[in-house]
Design a protein around this motif. Sequence first.
Motif, PDB file in Angstrom:
ATOM      1  N   ARG A   1      -6.334  12.353  -0.262  1.00 18.87           N
ATOM      2  CA  ARG A   1      -5.660  11.122   0.146  1.00 18.87           C
ATOM      3  C   ARG A   1      -4.676  11.332   1.295  1.00 18.87           C
ATOM      4  NH1 ARG A   1      -6.274   6.876  -3.107  1.00 18.87           N
ATOM      5  NH2 ARG A   1      -4.404   5.923  -2.246  1.00 18.87           N
TER       6      ARG A   1
ATOM      7  N   GLU B   1      -2.844   6.914   4.281  1.00 19.34           N
ATOM      8  CA  GLU B   1      -1.849   5.860   4.505  1.00 19.34           C
ATOM      9  C   GLU B   1      -1.524   5.725   5.993  1.00 19.34           C
ATOM     10  OE1 GLU B   1       2.891   5.527   3.747  1.00 19.34           O
ATOM     11  OE2 GLU B   1       1.677   6.113   2.023  1.00 19.34           O
TER      12      GLU B   1
ATOM     13  N   VAL C   1       0.835  -1.203   0.000  1.00 20.09           N
ATOM     14  CA  VAL C   1       0.000   0.000   0.000  1.00 20.09           C
ATOM     15  C   VAL C   1       0.867   1.249   0.000  1.00 20.09           C
ATOM     16  CG1 VAL C   1      -1.608   1.356   1.402  1.00 20.09           C
ATOM     17  CG2 VAL C   1      -1.991  -1.094   1.075  1.00 20.09           C
ATOM     18  N   ARG C   2       1.920   1.256   0.806  1.00 16.73           N
ATOM     19  CA  ARG C   2       2.786   2.431   0.900  1.00 16.73           C
ATOM     20  C   ARG C   2       3.507   2.713  -0.415  1.00 16.73           C
ATOM     21  NH1 ARG C   2       4.950   1.767   7.111  1.00 16.73           N
ATOM     22  NH2 ARG C   2       3.514   3.281   7.979  1.00 16.73           N
TER      23      ARG C   2
ATOM     24  N   ASN D   1       1.020   4.107  -2.873  1.00 18.08           N
ATOM     25  CA  ASN D   1       0.712   5.502  -2.570  1.00 18.08           C
ATOM     26  C   ASN D   1       1.864   6.430  -2.940  1.00 18.08           C
ATOM     27  OD1 ASN D   1      -1.825   4.907  -1.600  1.00 18.08           O
ATOM     28  ND2 ASN D   1      -1.185   4.760   0.527  1.00 18.08           N
TER      29      ASN D   1
END
Length: 414
Positions: A274, A278, A248-249, A252
Motif C-alpha cells: 500500500r 495514497e 482516504v488519508r 489509510n
Amino acid sequence: MDVQVVDHAATATNIGVGRPSRRHRQDATLGDVKVTVQVRLFPDATQEAALRATLDLCNEAANWTSSEAYRTRTFAKQAVQRLTYGRLKTMGLSAQPAIHVARKVAGAYATLKANIRAGNLGKPGSNRRTKAESKPIAFRRDAAQPFDDRCLSWQIADRTVSIWTVGGRLNKVRFACSDSQHATLATYRAGESDLVHRDGKWYLYATCDLPDVETKEPGGFLGVDLGIANIATTSDGARYCGKGLYRVRHRNQRLRTKLQKIATKSAKRLLRKRSRKESRFAADTNHVISKRIVTEAERTGRGIALEDLGGIRDRVRLRRPQRVTLHSWSFHQLGRFVAYKAARAGVAVAHIDPAYTSQACSTCGHIARANRPNQSTFRCTSCGFAEHADVNAARNIAARGVEGWAAVSLPNAA
C-alpha cells in the motif's frame, strides 16, 4: 502523458504586494517548460542483475562521497569532484558516472542548505535542524542515479535503451510508455535521465525540453484560494471539495497504525503493497483539479492568481487532531501542477501575498476577523456583503493578481 517532475521556476511570476523585481518583469514573458517523463524498463534477468549492481555501487559511492564532503566541509560541485574523483574511479565507476555521483552529492547538500535557509527544517537549535546538520547526508540503496547521453542512449523508435553498467554496456533494454510519452520523447528529450528502482520495478525519468510558449497578456485573473476543507476554490465560484481526499488519508492512517501494531510478516507485506498508494491518489486528484483550473483560465483569456503559501506549516498553530491534516496538505504540489500546465498553455501565473485575503471584503475592502463568523461563511460587518468564505478569498486573490500584473507591466517600473 505521465509527467512526474516539473521545473516551473521560469514559468510562474512571483508577485507580491510590493514593487516587482526586474527578474519578475522578465519572467512574465517566458514560457520555457521542462518536464520529466517516466518510462518503465523491462530488463531480463541478466540485465536486471547488472542494473542492480550499478545502482548499489553508485549509491555506495555517493555515501562515501557525502562523508568526505561533510568531513572536509567541501560542498561546491567542482570542489567535491576534485576531492573524490580519483577514489570513485578506483571503486569501479567510469569517468561520467563518477562525475555524476559527485554532482549528485553536491546537489543534495545545496538542497539541504536551501531548506535550512528557507526555514523548512525549523529554527536554529530545533531537533529537526540539528539532526540534519549533525551528520552527512545518506543515500538509500535505491536512490536515483543520473545518466547523461554518454552513459545512456535512447533508441526511441525501437523502444529500447543502451545503458552503462559496472558489468559493461547493456544493449536493447526494452522500455514501455504511452503513445503521447513516446511522441514527447522522440521530439523533445534532452539532457539527463535518472535510473530509478521502486517496488521491484525499474524506471527511467527522462528530461524533456518543451518549446517556448509565449505567455498571453491576461484579460483579468482567475483567483484560486487553496484550503483544507476545499482543496481549491476559484473566484468564479467553483469549489473542489477535500472531503474525499482526507477521508482516504484518515482511513489509510488508521490502517497503517493497525498494521504497524500487528507487525507480522503479512502486515509488513501489506504495508509495502500500500506504500505510495495514497500519494498517487492525491497526485491524481491534484492533476484533475489543476487541469480544470488551467482550462478555464485559458478558455476565458485570463491569468491565474495563486497564494504564496511558503512556510505556512511553521506559521500556523493548530490543535493536535488538525496537525495531521495540515501536514498532509499537498497544496505545494497542486501549485506546481497549475504552474507547469499554465506554462504549457501560455497562461500567466501570479503568486500573491495571501495576508488577510480571508478576512477582507471583496466588495468594500473592509478587513476584520469578525467578517468570518465560521469556516465557510463570510459576512462583512461594514457593508453587509455575504458570500462563501473561500469564494470571497479567491476574489481578493484575483484582484491582487490584477494589481500585481499591472505593476509588472508598467514600462518604467524599477
